[in-house]
Design an enzyme around this catalytic site. Sequence first.
Site, PDB file in Angstrom:
ATOM      1  N   LYS A   1       0.853  -1.186   0.000  1.00 50.59           N
ATOM      2  CA  LYS A   1       0.000   0.000   0.000  1.00 50.59           C
ATOM      3  C   LYS A   1       0.884   1.229   0.000  1.00 50.59           C
ATOM      4  O   LYS A   1       1.862   1.305   0.750  1.00 50.59           O
ATOM      5  CB  LYS A   1      -0.879  -0.024   1.278  1.00 50.59           C
ATOM      6  CG  LYS A   1      -1.857   1.111   1.382  1.00 50.59           C
ATOM      7  CD  LYS A   1      -3.242   0.709   0.905  1.00 50.59           C
ATOM      8  CE  LYS A   1      -4.133   1.879   0.597  1.00 50.59           C
ATOM      9  NZ  LYS A   1      -3.910   2.504  -0.723  1.00 50.59           N
TER      10      LYS A   1
ATOM     11  N   GLN B   1       7.341   4.250   3.621  1.00 47.48           N
ATOM     12  CA  GLN B   1       5.959   3.753   3.705  1.00 47.48           C
ATOM     13  C   GLN B   1       5.866   2.462   4.528  1.00 47.48           C
ATOM     14  O   GLN B   1       4.866   2.228   5.203  1.00 47.48           O
ATOM     15  CB  GLN B   1       5.445   3.510   2.279  1.00 47.48           C
ATOM     16  CG  GLN B   1       3.933   3.425   2.165  1.00 47.48           C
ATOM     17  CD  GLN B   1       3.244   4.780   2.139  1.00 47.48           C
ATOM     18  OE1 GLN B   1       3.730   5.701   1.511  1.00 47.48           O
ATOM     19  NE2 GLN B   1       2.135   4.902   2.833  1.00 47.48           N
TER      20      GLN B   1
ATOM     21  N   LYS C   1       5.752   3.677   8.160  1.00 46.40           N
ATOM     22  CA  LYS C   1       4.537   4.471   8.363  1.00 46.40           C
ATOM     23  C   LYS C   1       3.320   3.551   8.462  1.00 46.40           C
ATOM     24  O   LYS C   1       2.501   3.674   9.369  1.00 46.40           O
ATOM     25  CB  LYS C   1       4.376   5.425   7.173  1.00 46.40           C
ATOM     26  CG  LYS C   1       3.164   6.314   7.252  1.00 46.40           C
ATOM     27  CD  LYS C   1       2.893   7.045   5.965  1.00 46.40           C
ATOM     28  CE  LYS C   1       4.129   7.738   5.414  1.00 46.40           C
ATOM     29  NZ  LYS C   1       3.806   8.779   4.439  1.00 46.40           N
TER      30      LYS C   1
ATOM     31  N   LYS D   1       5.362   2.109  -3.186  1.00 49.32           N
ATOM     32  CA  LYS D   1       5.176   3.443  -3.765  1.00 49.32           C
ATOM     33  C   LYS D   1       5.352   3.320  -5.267  1.00 49.32           C
ATOM     34  O   LYS D   1       6.023   2.402  -5.741  1.00 49.32           O
ATOM     35  CB  LYS D   1       6.213   4.424  -3.187  1.00 49.32           C
ATOM     36  CG  LYS D   1       5.824   5.866  -3.305  1.00 49.32           C
ATOM     37  CD  LYS D   1       4.853   6.321  -2.218  1.00 49.32           C
ATOM     38  CE  LYS D   1       4.351   7.713  -2.464  1.00 49.32           C
ATOM     39  NZ  LYS D   1       3.550   8.246  -1.344  1.00 49.32           N
TER      40      LYS D   1
ATOM     41  N   GLY E   1      -3.229   8.096  -4.059  1.00 44.73           N
ATOM     42  CA  GLY E   1      -2.667   9.317  -4.653  1.00 44.73           C
ATOM     43  C   GLY E   1      -1.431   9.799  -3.904  1.00 44.73           C
ATOM     44  O   GLY E   1      -1.074   9.282  -2.846  1.00 44.73           O
ATOM     45  N   ASP E   2      -0.776  10.770  -4.477  1.00 44.70           N
ATOM     46  CA  ASP E   2       0.344  11.486  -3.850  1.00 44.70           C
ATOM     47  C   ASP E   2       0.481  12.764  -4.676  1.00 44.70           C
ATOM     48  O   ASP E   2      -0.498  13.187  -5.334  1.00 44.70           O
ATOM     49  CB  ASP E   2       1.625  10.633  -3.872  1.00 44.70           C
ATOM     50  CG  ASP E   2       2.749  11.227  -3.020  1.00 44.70           C
ATOM     51  OD1 ASP E   2       2.699  11.121  -1.789  1.00 44.70           O
ATOM     52  OD2 ASP E   2       3.694  11.829  -3.586  1.00 44.70           O
TER      53      ASP E   2
ATOM     54  N   THR F   1      -4.865  13.201   5.409  1.00 49.39           N
ATOM     55  CA  THR F   1      -3.441  13.426   5.707  1.00 49.39           C
ATOM     56  C   THR F   1      -3.278  14.743   6.453  1.00 49.39           C
ATOM     57  O   THR F   1      -2.650  14.796   7.525  1.00 49.39           O
ATOM     58  CB  THR F   1      -2.599  13.416   4.417  1.00 49.39           C
ATOM     59  OG1 THR F   1      -2.871  12.210   3.710  1.00 49.39           O
ATOM     60  CG2 THR F   1      -1.117  13.492   4.724  1.00 49.39           C
TER      61      THR F   1
ATOM     62  N   ASN G   1      -3.134  19.027  -1.698  1.00 50.31           N
ATOM     63  CA  ASN G   1      -4.095  18.322  -0.843  1.00 50.31           C
ATOM     64  C   ASN G   1      -3.708  18.399   0.642  1.00 50.31           C
ATOM     65  O   ASN G   1      -4.533  18.742   1.484  1.00 50.31           O
ATOM     66  CB  ASN G   1      -4.180  16.855  -1.314  1.00 50.31           C
ATOM     67  CG  ASN G   1      -4.996  16.014  -0.369  1.00 50.31           C
ATOM     68  OD1 ASN G   1      -4.527  15.647   0.716  1.00 50.31           O
ATOM     69  ND2 ASN G   1      -6.222  15.735  -0.729  1.00 50.31           N
TER      70      ASN G   1
ATOM     71  N   SER H   1      -6.994   5.403   3.995  1.00 52.08           N
ATOM     72  CA  SER H   1      -7.065   4.547   2.811  1.00 52.08           C
ATOM     73  C   SER H   1      -7.421   3.127   3.219  1.00 52.08           C
ATOM     74  O   SER H   1      -8.207   2.446   2.560  1.00 52.08           O
ATOM     75  CB  SER H   1      -5.709   4.497   2.096  1.00 52.08           C
ATOM     76  OG  SER H   1      -5.571   5.572   1.220  1.00 52.08           O
TER      77      SER H   1
HETATM   78  P1  NDP Z   1      -0.162  17.870  -4.229  1.00 55.19           P
HETATM   79  O1  NDP Z   1       0.270  17.539  -5.600  1.00 55.19           O
HETATM   80  O2  NDP Z   1      -1.616  17.985  -3.953  1.00 55.19           O
HETATM   81  O3  NDP Z   1       0.546  19.214  -3.741  1.00 55.19           O
HETATM   82  C1  NDP Z   1       1.926  19.366  -3.643  1.00 55.19           C
HETATM   83  C2  NDP Z   1       2.164  20.791  -3.256  1.00 55.19           C
HETATM   84  O4  NDP Z   1       3.516  21.001  -2.909  1.00 55.19           O
HETATM   85  C3  NDP Z   1       1.859  21.746  -4.396  1.00 55.19           C
HETATM   86  O5  NDP Z   1       1.359  22.938  -3.877  1.00 55.19           O
HETATM   87  C4  NDP Z   1       3.236  21.947  -5.014  1.00 55.19           C
HETATM   88  O6  NDP Z   1       3.383  23.150  -5.746  1.00 55.19           O
HETATM   89  C5  NDP Z   1       4.032  22.040  -3.754  1.00 55.19           C
HETATM   90  N1  NDP Z   1       5.431  21.841  -4.038  1.00 55.19           N
HETATM   91  C6  NDP Z   1       6.013  20.838  -4.721  1.00 55.19           C
HETATM   92  N2  NDP Z   1       7.323  21.033  -4.781  1.00 55.19           N
HETATM   93  C7  NDP Z   1       7.550  22.204  -4.119  1.00 55.19           C
HETATM   94  C8  NDP Z   1       8.706  22.944  -3.816  1.00 55.19           C
HETATM   95  N3  NDP Z   1       9.909  22.536  -4.223  1.00 55.19           N
HETATM   96  N4  NDP Z   1       8.575  24.092  -3.101  1.00 55.19           N
HETATM   97  C9  NDP Z   1       7.363  24.520  -2.677  1.00 55.19           C
HETATM   98  N5  NDP Z   1       6.234  23.845  -2.955  1.00 55.19           N
HETATM   99  C10 NDP Z   1       6.345  22.717  -3.665  1.00 55.19           C
HETATM  100  O7  NDP Z   1       0.501  16.773  -3.284  1.00 55.19           O
HETATM  101  P2  NDP Z   1       0.104  16.377  -1.795  1.00 55.19           P
HETATM  102  O8  NDP Z   1      -0.404  17.550  -1.061  1.00 55.19           O
HETATM  103  O9  NDP Z   1      -0.705  15.156  -1.882  1.00 55.19           O
HETATM  104  O10 NDP Z   1       1.529  15.931  -1.219  1.00 55.19           O
HETATM  105  C11 NDP Z   1       2.388  16.829  -0.526  1.00 55.19           C
HETATM  106  C12 NDP Z   1       3.367  16.048   0.308  1.00 55.19           C
HETATM  107  O11 NDP Z   1       2.644  15.239   1.239  1.00 55.19           O
HETATM  108  C13 NDP Z   1       4.262  15.078  -0.463  1.00 55.19           C
HETATM  109  O12 NDP Z   1       5.508  14.987   0.175  1.00 55.19           O
HETATM  110  C14 NDP Z   1       3.529  13.751  -0.317  1.00 55.19           C
HETATM  111  O13 NDP Z   1       4.388  12.639  -0.487  1.00 55.19           O
HETATM  112  C15 NDP Z   1       3.048  13.881   1.116  1.00 55.19           C
HETATM  113  N6  NDP Z   1       1.956  12.985   1.478  1.00 55.19           N
HETATM  114  C16 NDP Z   1       0.774  13.015   0.788  1.00 55.19           C
HETATM  115  C17 NDP Z   1      -0.248  12.180   1.169  1.00 55.19           C
HETATM  116  C18 NDP Z   1      -1.600  12.236   0.530  1.00 55.19           C
HETATM  117  O14 NDP Z   1      -2.527  11.595   1.062  1.00 55.19           O
HETATM  118  N7  NDP Z   1      -1.808  12.978  -0.530  1.00 55.19           N
HETATM  119  C19 NDP Z   1      -0.084  11.195   2.243  1.00 55.19           C
HETATM  120  C20 NDP Z   1       1.169  11.324   2.961  1.00 55.19           C
HETATM  121  C21 NDP Z   1       2.144  12.175   2.563  1.00 55.19           C
HETATM  122  P3  NDP Z   1       3.430  23.116  -7.341  1.00 55.19           P
HETATM  123  O15 NDP Z   1       1.992  23.057  -7.755  1.00 55.19           O
HETATM  124  O16 NDP Z   1       4.110  24.370  -7.719  1.00 55.19           O
HETATM  125  O17 NDP Z   1       4.206  21.900  -7.759  1.00 55.19           O
END
Ligand code: NDP
Length: 450
Positions: A89, A110, A113, A125, A164-165, A208, A239, A382
């Site tokens: 997962k 993961q 976690k 992943k 998703g991620d 999350t 997200n 999830s």
């Molecule tokens: P999204 O794609 O929804 O959002 C990612 C966000 O981070 C966007 O706003 C993106 O901006 C920004 N970002 C990416 N790179 C950078 C950077 N170098 N500097 C500043 N901002 C940046 O992804 P999520 O919110 O789902 O994921 C965010 C983090 O959380 C990741 O590390 C992911 O692995 C982790 N995570 C997510 C989970 C989930 O359920 N979705 C679960 C557990 C962890 P831009 O649009 O400009 O790229």
Amino acid sequence: MPYVKEVLDYLKRTSPAQNEFYQAAEEVLESLRPLILQYPKYAKHKIIERIVEPERQILFRVNWLDDKGEIQVNKGYRIEFNSALGPYKGGLRFHPSVNAGVIKFLGFEQIFKNSLTALQIGGAKGGSDFDPKGKSDNEIMKFCQAFMSELFRHIGANTDVPAGDIGVGAREIGYMFGMYKKLSNRYEGVLTGKSLKWGGSLVRTEATGYGVVYFAKYMLEDRGESLEGKKCVVSGSGNVAIHTIEKLYHLGALPVTCSDSNGMIYDEEGVDLELLKELKEVRRERLSEYVKARPNAKYTPIEEYSHGCNAVYNIQCFAAFPCATQNELNLNDVKNLLKNGCVCVSEGANMPSTLEAVHLFVESKICYGPGKAANAGGVATSQLEMQQNASMTSWSFEEVDAKLAQIMKNIYLNASTTAAEFGEPTNLVLGANIAGFRKVADAMIEQGLV
Ligand code: NDP
């Protein structure tokens, strides 16, 4: 003890150019020292040597046609790291920075976690170097279908259940699910993060971010503190960041920042959540647009960040929530946070802090919730989605939210009591790594050499 260096040398030799993976492995291996010293069974069964190797790595080509009728080629990955505790997962990430090292670090994290959630899920992943930015809806669909046309043969409700991620939300999960269903002729819970109209779970979208804030709340409560009325900084605007901001408001805190890869917003009166959701979830625009509707807020483009620092962490705050991406927070950022009186950091992103930054957080003894514990609410929910799919029921928002809060509390208690057991009660990095590892390692021993 030589084993950390030995194992890292082995990884560098046999899996070259995977820096993020070495970093994740080093952090976990450092934490495991006291456990390995105390319990020789882990060395005897070569658990360390086995756990750093994925059980299976699937690398594939993804061909698709763009709107101009031109052929595009991307790389696809699914790394099935460890299945000792249950079906694989872990999420799928679509981002141009994706490579084998990034997917391996995410898959490795993961494992621990998922173990911390106390649910029956193994670690994996996947993803692609496909860049969703600027692509039409039709191109997103074409890519998702092409990606699934290979992935479908490796996954299943009882074998491997992606989610998703970064770059993969409900829209992408929908297109991938449709293709899976067509190719496999099965309607089953093979992906999580599905639409609420056809098998999704309430709270999965929010989980999350909500979980990250619950984790901060439990860390703070233990020290007689709370988030109420406190100024907080959040990075990212996807997200995780959006729902972190939402839950902070629920608890009476004041989130004042968010960011994307082009810059950051500082809104002293509090981030306008409705506007942020409209920009990011509906209009899919850049954050620079925010100030057009909120002229009092300040937008700082990344080119103006002072050298070597993330401007989000220059803002004075009580608590910080890194929710963007790996290694977005370095040693200078920790120094800025501590200098400005920050007493709590709860990580929404995976490995957002560099190794040096993690060391200083731990040394400072502030409340520091590492990503693999603090952001586990997403994968936990999830698994609740899988439970609902398997029993063909659905639970109310309140029911799932209450389960999520309880899971986050249990993760916090597990990490903190384990940290105390090994003589470092405030070190949740140590506590989370040992607690997560121990359960997987014991299962591996009990299941024999497979
Ligand atoms: P999204 O794609 O929804 O959002 C990612 C966000 O981070 C966007 O706003 C993106 O901006 C920004 N970002 C990416 N790179 C950078 C950077 N170098 N500097 C500043 N901002 C940046 O992804 P999520 O919110 O789902 O994921 C965010 C983090 O959380 C990741 O590390 C992911 O692995 C982790 N995570 C997510 C989970 C989930 O359920 N979705 C679960 C557990 C962890 P831009 O649009 O400009 O790229």
